[in-house]
Design a protein around this motif. Structure first.
Motif, short mmCIF file in Angstrom:
data_model
loop_
_atom_site.label_atom_id
_atom_site.label_comp_id
_atom_site.label_asym_id
_atom_site.label_seq_id
_atom_site.Cartn_x
_atom_site.Cartn_y
_atom_site.Cartn_z
N GLU A 31 14.95 -50.90 -35.38
CA GLU A 31 14.57 -49.54 -35.79
C GLU A 31 13.10 -49.51 -36.21
OE1 GLU A 31 16.59 -47.07 -35.38
OE2 GLU A 31 18.43 -48.23 -35.07
N HIS A 32 12.62 -48.29 -36.42
CA HIS A 32 11.31 -48.05 -37.03
C HIS A 32 11.52 -46.96 -38.07
CE1 HIS A 32 9.37 -50.41 -33.87
NE2 HIS A 32 10.29 -49.89 -33.09
N LEU A 33 10.96 -47.16 -39.26
CA LEU A 33 11.08 -46.16 -40.33
C LEU A 33 9.74 -45.50 -40.63
CD1 LEU A 33 13.40 -48.19 -42.74
CD2 LEU A 33 14.05 -46.16 -41.41
N ILE A 34 8.69 -46.30 -40.58
CA ILE A 34 7.32 -45.81 -40.81
C ILE A 34 6.47 -46.43 -39.72
CG2 ILE A 34 5.39 -45.72 -42.43
CD1 ILE A 34 7.48 -46.37 -44.68
N TRP A 35 5.85 -45.59 -38.88
CA TRP A 35 5.21 -46.14 -37.68
C TRP A 35 4.09 -45.23 -37.19
CZ3 TRP A 35 9.98 -43.48 -37.37
CH2 TRP A 35 9.91 -42.27 -36.65
N ASP A 36 3.36 -45.72 -36.19
CA ASP A 36 2.46 -44.88 -35.40
C ASP A 36 2.50 -45.37 -33.96
OD1 ASP A 36 0.60 -43.21 -34.35
OD2 ASP A 36 -0.84 -43.44 -36.00
N ILE A 37 3.28 -44.70 -33.11
CA ILE A 37 3.30 -45.07 -31.70
C ILE A 37 2.38 -44.17 -30.87
CG2 ILE A 37 5.62 -46.11 -31.72
CD1 ILE A 37 6.47 -43.47 -30.17
N THR A 38 1.59 -43.35 -31.57
CA THR A 38 0.55 -42.59 -30.86
C THR A 38 -0.42 -43.59 -30.24
OG1 THR A 38 0.73 -41.00 -32.68
CG2 THR A 38 -1.11 -40.72 -31.14
N HIS A 39 -0.85 -43.33 -29.01
CA HIS A 39 -1.81 -44.23 -28.38
C HIS A 39 -3.04 -44.37 -29.29
CE1 HIS A 39 -4.74 -45.90 -25.60
NE2 HIS A 39 -3.70 -46.31 -24.87
N PRO A 40 -3.53 -45.60 -29.48
CA PRO A 40 -4.63 -45.81 -30.44
C PRO A 40 -5.82 -44.88 -30.22
CG PRO A 40 -3.74 -47.92 -29.75
CD PRO A 40 -3.02 -46.87 -28.93
N ALA A 41 -6.08 -44.48 -28.99
CA ALA A 41 -7.24 -43.61 -28.72
C ALA A 41 -7.00 -42.17 -29.19
CB ALA A 41 -7.55 -43.62 -27.23
N LYS A 42 -5.75 -41.83 -29.48
CA LYS A 42 -5.43 -40.42 -29.80
C LYS A 42 -4.94 -40.24 -31.23
CE LYS A 42 -4.19 -39.56 -25.00
NZ LYS A 42 -3.07 -39.64 -24.07
N ARG A 43 -5.15 -41.26 -32.07
CA ARG A 43 -4.60 -41.18 -33.42
C ARG A 43 -5.42 -40.29 -34.34
NH1 ARG A 43 -2.62 -47.46 -33.95
NH2 ARG A 43 -0.82 -47.12 -32.62
N ILE A 67 1.20 -35.55 -31.93
CA ILE A 67 1.09 -36.74 -32.77
C ILE A 67 1.98 -36.67 -34.00
CG2 ILE A 67 -1.19 -37.45 -31.97
CD1 ILE A 67 -2.37 -36.26 -34.46
N ARG A 68 2.43 -35.46 -34.35
CA ARG A 68 3.36 -35.39 -35.48
C ARG A 68 4.75 -35.90 -35.09
NH1 ARG A 68 2.44 -29.28 -36.88
NH2 ARG A 68 2.41 -29.34 -34.61
N ASN A 69 4.98 -36.03 -33.78
CA ASN A 69 6.24 -36.61 -33.30
C ASN A 69 6.12 -38.12 -33.15
OD1 ASN A 69 8.89 -36.52 -32.28
ND2 ASN A 69 8.15 -36.43 -30.16
N THR A 70 4.93 -38.60 -32.85
CA THR A 70 4.74 -40.03 -32.59
C THR A 70 4.13 -40.78 -33.78
OG1 THR A 70 2.67 -39.46 -31.47
CG2 THR A 70 4.59 -39.83 -30.06
N THR A 71 3.85 -40.05 -34.86
CA THR A 71 3.32 -40.65 -36.08
C THR A 71 4.25 -40.33 -37.24
OG1 THR A 71 1.07 -40.27 -35.27
CG2 THR A 71 1.30 -40.77 -37.61
N GLN A 72 4.67 -41.34 -37.98
CA GLN A 72 5.57 -41.13 -39.12
C GLN A 72 5.07 -42.01 -40.26
OE1 GLN A 72 7.20 -40.09 -41.52
NE2 GLN A 72 8.56 -41.82 -41.92
N ARG A 73 4.33 -41.40 -41.21
CA ARG A 73 3.76 -42.17 -42.32
C ARG A 73 4.40 -41.81 -43.66
NH1 ARG A 73 2.36 -46.01 -39.82
NH2 ARG A 73 1.51 -46.79 -41.76
N ASP A 74 5.44 -40.99 -43.64
CA ASP A 74 5.99 -40.40 -44.86
C ASP A 74 7.12 -41.28 -45.42
OD1 ASP A 74 7.36 -38.82 -46.72
OD2 ASP A 74 6.90 -36.96 -45.65
#
Ligand code: ZN
Length: 346
Positions: A31-43, A67-74
């Motif tokens: 699993e992933h709970l806190i992640w960023d799978i946004t492509h590094p160039a688009k973060r 990016i709010r779908n592919t980034t989860q920092r909360d």
């Protein structure tokens, strides 16, 4: 402080420390709970919160990038999502957000404290395109030492230690950098006694290439997990050959049933089809090589945004397994026994 191999042997290691493996209980292995799978160039470092409302289907099927779908920092959102799993009867989450995906070890420790869940963190590096360019010239030894340190001392500048090596990332075509990271991961498996978990490339022949690589490097096949079988292998010949090689097979996309997966030509199975495939593997004598999970890595998959959430296997899949004739002993092996064996340091 560095833990020795003797101190770790026979224990599992969560983000809060060593535990008796008997305490792990039902376990989600990927699993992933806190992640960023946004492509590094688009973060966008400022992005947080959930995806745009009213776009559930488009986001689920990768028709729009957000990016709010592919980034989860909360962290609080991760805690709420994990608490649901605990409430439904789950106990342990293996969280494989590693180098390139912006891991948050302290955040995982916070989620573990808030929810009572055991969280086992991964280490190493994800696929080539996500890796820091500083990695490009590094050696096998450098990667190996980094992963050994992450297991024995602490990861990503914190004192939080990893309890498994991986998910080591591979893309297609498989790159030289990824092979160096994987070779280092095998050394880390050998030196620490941890299990190794590998994200194969999206190509049906890549898992077998992994087997050949792992054999050549002396990996412990019985403690090496091939992830994402559901989106990688579509025929029994390849599947059984892999099972016969002795590796662990991980169906870790439960709850993902979309046809339009990741812009690829992959026909994603639904949960019922996954269970039929796993049944054939069990009938052939490979029950102790099967583990399952959800690999949640889009916020749209959180239940608070309408997704299946981390309790899906507990709430939906296990009852479906019973309906489909899986015995309690089989369910226990897949959810408890196999994960416990893999997460116990040897
Ligand atoms: Zn993953």
């Amino acid at each position: 402080m560095r833990l020795t191999r003797d101190e770790m042997r026979g224990k599992a290691q969560t983000v809060l420390g060593l535990v008796d493996p008997a305490e792990l209980g039902p376990t989600l292995m990927h699993e992933h709970l806190i992640w960023d799978i946004t492509h590094p160039a688009k973060r966008d470092p400022a992005s947080r919160g959930g995806p745009s409302p009213g776009q559930y289907w488009d986001l689920l099927n990768s028709h729009v990038a957000d990016i709010r779908n592919t980034t989860q920092r909360d962290r609080a959102m991760a805690s709420r999502a994990t608490a649901e799993m605990v409430e439904a009867g789950g106990k342990t989450v293996v969280e494989l957000t590693i180098g390139g995906l912006v891991p948050d070890p302290e955040g995982l420790a916070q989620v573990a404290r808030e929810t009572g869940a055991h969280i086992v963190m991964g280490c190493g590096h994800y696929v080539h395109d996500y890796q820091d360019p500083a990695n490009h010239d590094r050696t096998v030894d450098s990667f190996a030492q980094e992963m050994i340190d992450q297991v024995q001392q602490g990861a990503w500048g914190t004192g939080v230690r990893a309890g498994i090596v991986g998910e080591i990332g591979c893309q297609w075509p498989w790159t030289d950098l990824e092979k160096r990271v994987l070779a280092g991961a095998v050394v880390a498996q050998q030196e620490t006694g941890a299990a190794l978990t590998i994200h194969p490339a999206r190509h049906e022949d890549h898992p077998w290439m992994l087997v050949e690589f792992l054999r050549a490097h002396g990996a412990d096949m019985s403690r090496t997990i091939i992830d994402h079988i559901d989106r990688t292998i579509f025929d029994d010949d390849r599947l059984f050959r892999l099972a016969d090689a002795g590796v662990i097979l991980e169906w870790d996309l439960f709850g993902q049933e979309n046809t339009y997966y990741a812009h690829s030509d992959i026909d994603m199975p639904n949960d019922g089809m996954r269970l039929r495939t796993i049944r054939r593997v069990i009938e052939r004598g490979h029950l102790d090589q099967v583990v399952i999970s959800h690999d949640i890595c889009h916020t749209i998959q959180f239940s608070e945004f309408g997704g299946h959430g981390y309790a899906h296997i507990q709430r939906k899949v296990l009852p479906h397994m019973r309906k489909r004739g899986y015995s309690e002993a089989e369910i226990d092996a897949i959810m408890v026994g196999n994960p416990r064996r893999l997460l116990t340091f040897i």
